[in-house]
Every structure is written in structure tokens, then in C-alpha cells.
Design a protein around this motif. Structure first.
Motif, PDB file in Angstrom:
ATOM      1  N   PRO A  60       0.806  -1.229   0.000  1.00  0.00           N
ATOM      2  CA  PRO A  60       0.000   0.000   0.000  1.00  0.00           C
ATOM      3  C   PRO A  60       0.838   1.277   0.000  1.00  0.00           C
ATOM      4  O   PRO A  60       0.508   2.252  -0.681  1.00  0.00           O
ATOM      5  CB  PRO A  60      -0.824  -0.137   1.283  1.00  0.00           C
ATOM      6  CG  PRO A  60      -0.950  -1.602   1.499  1.00  0.00           C
ATOM      7  CD  PRO A  60       0.351  -2.176   1.034  1.00  0.00           C
ATOM      8  N   PRO A 100      -5.830  -7.374  -0.963  1.00  0.00           N
ATOM      9  CA  PRO A 100      -6.969  -6.469  -0.721  1.00  0.00           C
ATOM     10  C   PRO A 100      -6.526  -5.084  -0.274  1.00  0.00           C
ATOM     11  O   PRO A 100      -7.149  -4.087  -0.646  1.00  0.00           O
ATOM     12  CB  PRO A 100      -7.758  -7.193   0.374  1.00  0.00           C
ATOM     13  CG  PRO A 100      -7.425  -8.641   0.190  1.00  0.00           C
ATOM     14  CD  PRO A 100      -5.987  -8.654  -0.252  1.00  0.00           C
ATOM     15  N   GLU A 101      -5.446  -4.988   0.505  1.00  0.00           N
ATOM     16  CA  GLU A 101      -4.973  -3.684   0.979  1.00  0.00           C
ATOM     17  C   GLU A 101      -4.468  -2.836  -0.178  1.00  0.00           C
ATOM     18  O   GLU A 101      -4.712  -1.627  -0.236  1.00  0.00           O
ATOM     19  CB  GLU A 101      -3.858  -3.871   2.024  1.00  0.00           C
ATOM     20  CG  GLU A 101      -4.298  -4.507   3.332  1.00  0.00           C
ATOM     21  CD  GLU A 101      -4.512  -6.014   3.203  1.00  0.00           C
ATOM     22  OE1 GLU A 101      -4.029  -6.611   2.208  1.00  0.00           O
ATOM     23  OE2 GLU A 101      -5.169  -6.590   4.087  1.00  0.00           O
ATOM     24  N   GLN A 103      -5.378  -3.250  -3.383  1.00  0.00           N
ATOM     25  CA  GLN A 103      -6.549  -2.901  -4.193  1.00  0.00           C
ATOM     26  C   GLN A 103      -7.267  -1.697  -3.590  1.00  0.00           C
ATOM     27  O   GLN A 103      -7.692  -0.788  -4.309  1.00  0.00           O
ATOM     28  CB  GLN A 103      -7.507  -4.097  -4.288  1.00  0.00           C
ATOM     29  CG  GLN A 103      -6.989  -5.246  -5.137  1.00  0.00           C
ATOM     30  CD  GLN A 103      -8.042  -6.305  -5.383  1.00  0.00           C
ATOM     31  OE1 GLN A 103      -9.241  -6.048  -5.276  1.00  0.00           O
ATOM     32  NE2 GLN A 103      -7.610  -7.516  -5.706  1.00  0.00           N
ATOM     33  N   LYS A 104      -7.387  -1.675  -2.285  1.00  0.00           N
ATOM     34  CA  LYS A 104      -8.062  -0.558  -1.618  1.00  0.00           C
ATOM     35  C   LYS A 104      -7.296   0.743  -1.821  1.00  0.00           C
ATOM     36  O   LYS A 104      -7.892   1.814  -1.980  1.00  0.00           O
ATOM     37  CB  LYS A 104      -8.209  -0.865  -0.132  1.00  0.00           C
ATOM     38  CG  LYS A 104      -9.025   0.169   0.634  1.00  0.00           C
ATOM     39  CD  LYS A 104      -9.199  -0.261   2.083  1.00  0.00           C
ATOM     40  CE  LYS A 104     -10.019   0.777   2.864  1.00  0.00           C
ATOM     41  NZ  LYS A 104     -10.205   0.376   4.280  1.00  0.00           N
ATOM     42  N   TYR A 107      -8.266   2.830  -4.892  1.00  0.00           N
ATOM     43  CA  TYR A 107      -9.615   3.388  -5.054  1.00  0.00           C
ATOM     44  C   TYR A 107      -9.590   4.839  -5.530  1.00  0.00           C
ATOM     45  O   TYR A 107     -10.181   5.186  -6.561  1.00  0.00           O
ATOM     46  CB  TYR A 107     -10.391   3.307  -3.739  1.00  0.00           C
ATOM     47  CG  TYR A 107     -10.886   1.932  -3.362  1.00  0.00           C
ATOM     48  CD1 TYR A 107     -10.532   0.804  -4.103  1.00  0.00           C
ATOM     49  CD2 TYR A 107     -11.703   1.744  -2.249  1.00  0.00           C
ATOM     50  CE1 TYR A 107     -10.967  -0.457  -3.749  1.00  0.00           C
ATOM     51  CE2 TYR A 107     -12.152   0.484  -1.890  1.00  0.00           C
ATOM     52  CZ  TYR A 107     -11.779  -0.610  -2.635  1.00  0.00           C
ATOM     53  OH  TYR A 107     -12.217  -1.855  -2.280  1.00  0.00           O
ATOM     54  N   ALA A 143     -12.861  -6.461  -5.091  1.00  0.00           N
ATOM     55  CA  ALA A 143     -13.886  -5.868  -4.235  1.00  0.00           C
ATOM     56  C   ALA A 143     -14.891  -5.102  -5.070  1.00  0.00           C
ATOM     57  O   ALA A 143     -14.542  -4.478  -6.081  1.00  0.00           O
ATOM     58  CB  ALA A 143     -13.238  -4.952  -3.205  1.00  0.00           C
ATOM     59  N   ALA A 145     -16.385  -2.374  -4.579  1.00  0.00           N
ATOM     60  CA  ALA A 145     -16.122  -0.935  -4.666  1.00  0.00           C
ATOM     61  C   ALA A 145     -15.099  -0.631  -5.754  1.00  0.00           C
ATOM     62  O   ALA A 145     -15.187   0.392  -6.439  1.00  0.00           O
ATOM     63  CB  ALA A 145     -15.622  -0.423  -3.320  1.00  0.00           C
ATOM     64  N   LEU A 146     -14.108  -1.519  -5.923  1.00  0.00           N
ATOM     65  CA  LEU A 146     -13.124  -1.345  -6.991  1.00  0.00           C
ATOM     66  C   LEU A 146     -13.709  -1.747  -8.334  1.00  0.00           C
ATOM     67  O   LEU A 146     -13.500  -1.070  -9.348  1.00  0.00           O
ATOM     68  CB  LEU A 146     -11.882  -2.176  -6.677  1.00  0.00           C
ATOM     69  CG  LEU A 146     -10.742  -2.127  -7.707  1.00  0.00           C
ATOM     70  CD1 LEU A 146     -10.264  -0.700  -7.923  1.00  0.00           C
ATOM     71  CD2 LEU A 146      -9.580  -3.012  -7.265  1.00  0.00           C
TER      72      LEU A 146
END
Length: 353
Positions: A60, A100-101, A103-104, A107, A143, A145-146
Motif C-alpha cells: 500500500p 486487498p490492501e 486494491q483498496k 480506489y 472488491a 467498490a473497486l
């Protein structure tokens, strides 16, 4: 993610030209079909530098940067690879393989085109790409949201597009000639075990190896190269094809009656290759309905039945291969031809059943 609505490599740039300039795009596709190369070529065509971030190699903080103090206040300083003054193409390769981190962390960069106080320069484009979970590739669920921040385009391999490119790029003639005859061998579904499988990328690698060896390549080394790059059945068929080229022995000569089916046990790979090529010829040349068959096609059908008899005398297995159903259990050859085979070649049909 799967979709029945797809684009070919030739049509993808036109889609990106109108879509990627207004919204971020995610290109889905099988491994080895050229997703990354197509995105980089598209960016170059627009005169934009292509900056590639590979999802599996990121943390991240590689995106959001590290905090710094300025005038007594802290702020995140985005990494140099992202914070640029001129417009560019940000290519997020293997995005759906990232944690996942990570990918977040994408955003705001994908939707708002900014990280912290830094905003992508006007004229920049954002494109992601990745494989599907069904391809046995390293892919994570994206996710929602993505997923909802991207326009999704599904790319499929196209033998016509690839061959046009390959011939212009100077790939080995054995590779381009073989895939012209067997375009269905350009790509195969990734196996569940760890073994090579055919893709446009692996054929390109094989071509590079063939060009490096030149004309001094013997059959044993050829077998090593093909089994190290292609699906096993494709590797065997390609080796047999090379043998036919070197010995000037082709299916056309067999169909014309100028040469027999190979009978020597050492040429069993040739026999299988010719059987597959013969099947492909029948699928291509025989119409779906007998009423649409011209006199020359009907003569060819009669000749084909005679060749099947000869083939069955050498190898019933190879003859079965010619008339076998496709991978979905559906007849590959026209029904009217199979009816005539059933009537005239009961031994073959009984073995097939």
C-alpha cells in the motif's frame, strides 16, 4: 469474471481510444494473449509514456507514499513513479492479483485520479489488466467498490489478428505456417497441473528459440523446445508438421493419392498429425447440408471415406479421431457425412461408439 461479449486485439485499441480517455478501463483476458503489450502499444500510439505498476509486487505504501513534514504539517508524498508533471498512461497490471490492501489503495487513484494532494495531470489515462480466476492464474476476487470504479472489457485471442502481427514482426515461418493451418492451436485453456500450455506468448517464445537455433535444429532438440513451451498435444503435432516440411510430405499428397498414409511405426506421430489435419480439412470444406455440396465437394467426400478406410486399416484410433465429437460432445463433422460413414464404415462407427 467471464463474459460472452468480447473484443479482439485488433479492435481493442479503438475501444480504448474512446473509453480510456474518459474513464478507467480494466482489460480481462487469458494468460499470454498480449494484454500488456496491447496497452503499451496503445499508450505509445497516443504519445504517452506508459508507467506500469504490477499489483503482485506492490505494498500500500508504494501507492500512497510516505508522510513528510511541510510547514509544520504532515502530508503524504506520492512515489516518484506516479507523481509526474506531464500526462501519461498509468497501467495497473495484474491489478486483481494484488492484495486487498493494495486494491483498496487504488480506489482514489482510479476513481478520483488523485493520491492525497497529488492529482494525475490532465490527459492522463488509467488502464488495468488481469487474468480470470478460471484461468488457474493468481487472481483474487475484486472488491465490489473497486469493480464498480472501472469499465470492463474482455479480450479474446484471435488467430487472424495474431498471425497478421506475427508475419509483420518476422516470427519463424514454421510457426506462422503451422498456425495458419491450425489456428485452433494458438491458445489452449491453462491446465490444472504445472505444465506448459499454448498461448500467443508461448508461440512467440518458441519462434525466438527456432530463430536462434537456425537450420541446425535436430528433432530431439525441437521436441525439447516444443514440450517446454506448448500444450503437449500441440507440441507433438508441431514436431510432426516440421517433419512433413523437411521431408516434403503433406496431407495434400495423401488426399490426391500421390502418397499413402504413413505406416512405419516410427512415423506414428506423423499419422496422428495427418489424422488431425484431415479432420480439420473435413470440418472446413464439408458444408452443413448435403444439398449445398458442389459436385467437387461430393467427390471429395467419397474420397474422404476411402481415406478413412485406409486409415482405419493402419490405426483404428486415428480413424476414430477424425470422426470424433468435439470437446463439448457435439458432432464436429456434418450430419450427412457422418450418416454416410455410419452406412459405409460400420466397423469404424462401432469402435467409435
Amino acid at each position: 469474471m467471464e463474459s460472452t461479449v468480447t473484443v479482439t486485439p485488433a479492435t481493442l485499441p479503438g475501444v480504448l481510444l474512446h473509453v480510456a480517455v474518459v474513464r478507467p478501463v480494466f482489460v480481462w483476458g487469458q494468460p499470454g494473449i498480449g494484454k500488456s503489450s496491447l496497452v503499451k502499444e496503445f499508450a505509445a500510439a497516443l504519445g504517452l509514456e506508459c508507467v506500469t505498476l504490477i499489483g503482485t509486487q506492490l505494498a500500500p505504501e508504494d501507492l500512497i507514499g510516505v508522510p513528510e513534514l511541510r510547514d509544520g504539517r504532515s502530508r503524504f508524498a506520492p512515489p516518484e513513479s506516479i507523481a509526474r508533471d506531464r500526462p501519461y498512461c498509468l497501467f495497473l497490471d495484474e491489478l486483481n492479483s494484488a492484495s486487498p490492501e493494495v486494491q483498496k489503495a487504488f480506489y482514489s487513484l482510479i476513481l478520483d485520479r488523485r493520491i492525497g494532494a497529488y492529482e494525475l495531470p490532465a490527459g492522463s489515462i488509467v488502464i488495468g489488466a488481469g487474468n480470470r480466476a478460471s484461468d488457474n492464474a493468481l487472481a483474487r476476487p475484486m472488491a465490489s467498490a473497486l469493480l464498480n470504479r472501472l469499465i470492463h472489457v474482455h479480450l479474446r485471442a484471435s488467430a487472424d489478428d495474431w498471425l497478421l502481427w506475427a508475419m509483420g514482426a518476422g516470427l519463424h515461418a514454421l510457426v506462422t505456417d503451422y498456425l495458419t493451418a491450425r489456428p485452433d492451436h494458438l491458445w489452449s485453456k491453462p491446465p490444472k497441473t504445472e505444465e506448459p500450455f499454448s498461448t500467443p506468448r508461448s508461440w512467440h517464445m518458441l519462434s525466438d528459440a527456432l530463430l536462434s537455433f537456425g537450420d541446425d535444429l535436430d528433432e530431439d532438440v525441437l521436441r525439447v523446445l516444443t514440450t517446454g513451451t506448448l500444450t503437449p498435444s500441440h507440441a507433438s503435432a508441431f514436431c510432426a508438421y516440421v517433419k512433413t516440411v523437411r521431408h516434403r510430405y503433406g496431407l495434400d499428397a495423401i488426399v490426391r493419392g500421390d502418397a499413402p498414409w504413413p505406416r512405419d511405426p516410427t512415423d506414428r506421430d506423423l499419422l496422428y498429425f495427418f489424422a488431425e489435419a484431415f479432420r480439420a480439412r473435413l470440418v472446413k470444406d464439408l458444408p452443413a447440408g448435403r444439398e449445398h455440396a458442389s459436385p467437387s465437394v461430393r467427390r471429395f467426400a467419397v474420397r474422404a471415406k476411402g481415406l478413412l478406410v485406409e486409415l482405419a486399416e493402419i490405426s483404428l484410433e486415428c480413424a476414430q479421431l477424425v470422426v470424433a465429437a468435439d470437446e463439448n460432445g457435439m458432432p464436429a463433422l456434418p450430419a450427412w457425412f457422418l450418416v454416410e460413414v455410419t452406412r459405409d464404415l460400420p466397423r469404424l462407427v462401432a469402435a467409435r461408439a
